[in-house]
Write a protein that holds these residues in place. Structure first.
Motif, PDB file in Angstrom:
ATOM      1  N   MET A 171       0.827  -1.199   0.000  1.00 15.63           N
ATOM      2  CA  MET A 171       0.000   0.000   0.000  1.00 15.63           C
ATOM      3  C   MET A 171       0.864   1.253   0.000  1.00 15.63           C
ATOM      4  N   ASP A 172       1.948   1.232   0.802  1.00 16.04           N
ATOM      5  CA  ASP A 172       2.836   2.392   0.924  1.00 16.04           C
ATOM      6  C   ASP A 172       4.292   1.958   0.862  1.00 16.04           C
ATOM      7  N   ARG A 173       5.122   2.865   0.393  1.00 20.68           N
ATOM      8  CA  ARG A 173       6.556   2.652   0.495  1.00 20.68           C
ATOM      9  C   ARG A 173       6.956   2.738   1.968  1.00 20.68           C
ATOM     10  N   ASN A 174       7.754   1.790   2.409  1.00 17.25           N
ATOM     11  CA  ASN A 174       8.247   1.798   3.785  1.00 17.25           C
ATOM     12  C   ASN A 174       9.286   2.915   3.908  1.00 17.25           C
ATOM     13  N   ASP A 196       9.510  -3.930  -5.388  1.00 18.52           N
ATOM     14  CA  ASP A 196       9.795  -3.122  -6.565  1.00 18.52           C
ATOM     15  C   ASP A 196       8.848  -1.919  -6.580  1.00 18.52           C
ATOM     16  N   PRO A 197       9.344  -0.697  -6.828  1.00 22.47           N
ATOM     17  CA  PRO A 197       8.480   0.493  -6.809  1.00 22.47           C
ATOM     18  C   PRO A 197       7.252   0.402  -7.711  1.00 22.47           C
ATOM     19  N   LYS A 246       3.804   5.911  -3.269  1.00 26.22           N
ATOM     20  CA  LYS A 246       5.265   5.835  -3.251  1.00 26.22           C
ATOM     21  C   LYS A 246       5.942   6.970  -2.511  1.00 26.22           C
ATOM     22  N   GLY A 247       5.284   8.150  -2.463  1.00 31.08           N
ATOM     23  CA  GLY A 247       5.976   9.306  -1.918  1.00 31.08           C
ATOM     24  C   GLY A 247       5.269   9.938  -0.746  1.00 31.08           C
ATOM     25  N   SER A 248       4.270  10.752  -1.017  1.00 35.72           N
ATOM     26  CA  SER A 248       3.580  11.502   0.024  1.00 35.72           C
ATOM     27  C   SER A 248       2.943  10.582   1.047  1.00 35.72           C
ATOM     28  N   GLU A 249       3.084  10.936   2.327  1.00 32.38           N
ATOM     29  CA  GLU A 249       2.489  10.138   3.388  1.00 32.38           C
ATOM     30  C   GLU A 249       0.987  10.401   3.508  1.00 32.38           C
TER      31      GLU A 249
END
Length: 355
Positions: A299-302, A312-313, A319-322
């Motif tokens: 769901m989100d990038r760690n 893999d992205p 990917k970016g904004s929280e």
């Protein structure tokens, strides 16, 4: 397995071959993972248009709005037919009341309400009051082994769902093996790990559901813990193998028993994590060494680490904004082929039928 069934709707089985039909949009089953900031909200829409929501995020307007958007605007639903509370932690049932103000919820299921449950957190009384406003005190209790017979569509494979765990008890599925599981001989961590917090008793009580559309199998275990997962895997594998697995407990290391994950052999895993919650080191290593695994979706990038604890992205929804907000969607065809996609038009990947 219990023989008693919780009947969602009357079933009518159909036997016309799928190959003779022209496939339409409603021949598929859709599964949506809605971003509720590291909580859980998983929506299933069957070919008959019947909807099952598993968990509801937190008691936040933003979470209710995201769930409503996916349900009403993306999936085109007029109501939630069945809502399952896997367990009584705020990030799994807190959003029920606010969501019910936006879209009707008709049937609600949980593992049973008790007066003084262990490990539910300080907000339990307030959330319970909201829960009772929605249910009118009429929620249904799900026990391990209960089967749910869903509405069927003529000429399509059967749609089924059953509970393989509830309130720290386990039951077998039709994919279970009576043979001793050879993986159980592997070294496992100690059976109880209290350093992971006081919420373990309630996490361990999670309802775990196995959803099937024909030969396709999807497992959602809520926040099931290491010990109960061990009971599902040893001495025999009570679940069998699955195509798609929603990671236990957001990918925390208090869950995701290595023997259990490697026994169910998921081809695809979805991690409902947040930038600073879940996708922890032991779990990620367990997944990356799991036999037969094809893809990990997050769901989100760690944000706490680098690529070593991220997939893999291409397979990360936010990917970016929280601030997040993007969902993940799986679409399952009658022959068992399925695809997973980011949002309504993002990156997607297809998977052939198993076997």
């Amino acid at each position: 397995m219990r023989t008693a069934q919780l009947m969602f709707l009357a079933i009518m089985s159909a036997c016309a071959p799928v190959a003779e039909r022209q496939l339409t949009e409603r021949d598929v089953t859709d599964i949506y993972w809605i971003d509720v900031d590291g909580g859980a909200a998983t929506l299933i829409v069957t070919p008959a248009g019947e909807s099952i929501l598993i968990d509801s995020g937190e008691n936040k307007d933003s979470h209710a709005a995201r769930m409503h958007h996916v349900a009403a605007e993306v999936a085109g639903l007029k109501q939630i037919d069945h809502f399952i509370v896997t367990h009584f932690h705020g990030d799994h049932w807190g959003g029920t009341y606010k969501l019910s103000q936006l879209i009707p919820i008709t049937n609600i299921y949980d593992h049973g309400i008790v007066d003084n449950p262990e490990g539910v957190g300080d907000g339990y009384p307030e959330l319970l009051a909201l829960h009772r406003k929605v249910t009118g005190g009429q929620s249904r209790t799900v026990k391990a082994g209960d089967t749910f017979s869903l509405k069927q569509s003529e000429g399509l494979p059967p749609v089924e769902m059953l509970s393989v765990a509830s309130f720290r008890k386990v039951a077998s599925s039709d994919g279970a093996s009576e043979a001793l599981n050879p993986l159980c001989a592997e070294k496992q961590d100690p059976p109880d790990r209290p350093e992971f917090g006081s919420g373990l008793p309630e996490n361990a009580a999670s309802i775990a559901v196995l959803f099937k559309y024909g030969n396709f199998r999807f497992l959602d275990t809520g926040d099931l813990t290491w010990n109960v997962e061990a009971d599902l895997a040893c001495p025999s594998n009570l679940v069998g193998t699955v195509d798609l697995f929603q990671i236990s407990h957001h990918g925390l290391d208090a869950s995701n028993n290595t023997v259990f994950v490697h026994s169910i052999r998921p081809r695809v895993v979805v991690i409902n994590n947040a930038p600073r919650k879940g996708a922890e080191p032991v779990t990620m290593q367990t997944l990356k060494t799991s036999p037969g695994l094809e893809t990990i979706w997050q769901m989100d990038r760690n944000a706490r680490t680098g690529p070593e604890l991220n997939t893999d992205p291409r397979f990360i929804a936010n990917k970016g904004s929280e601030s997040g907000g993007e969902f993940i969607k799986a679409t399952v065809q009658p022959d068992g082929a399925f695809s997973v996609q980011l949002g309504e038009s993002g990156f997607s990947q297809k998977y052939v039928p198993n076997g």
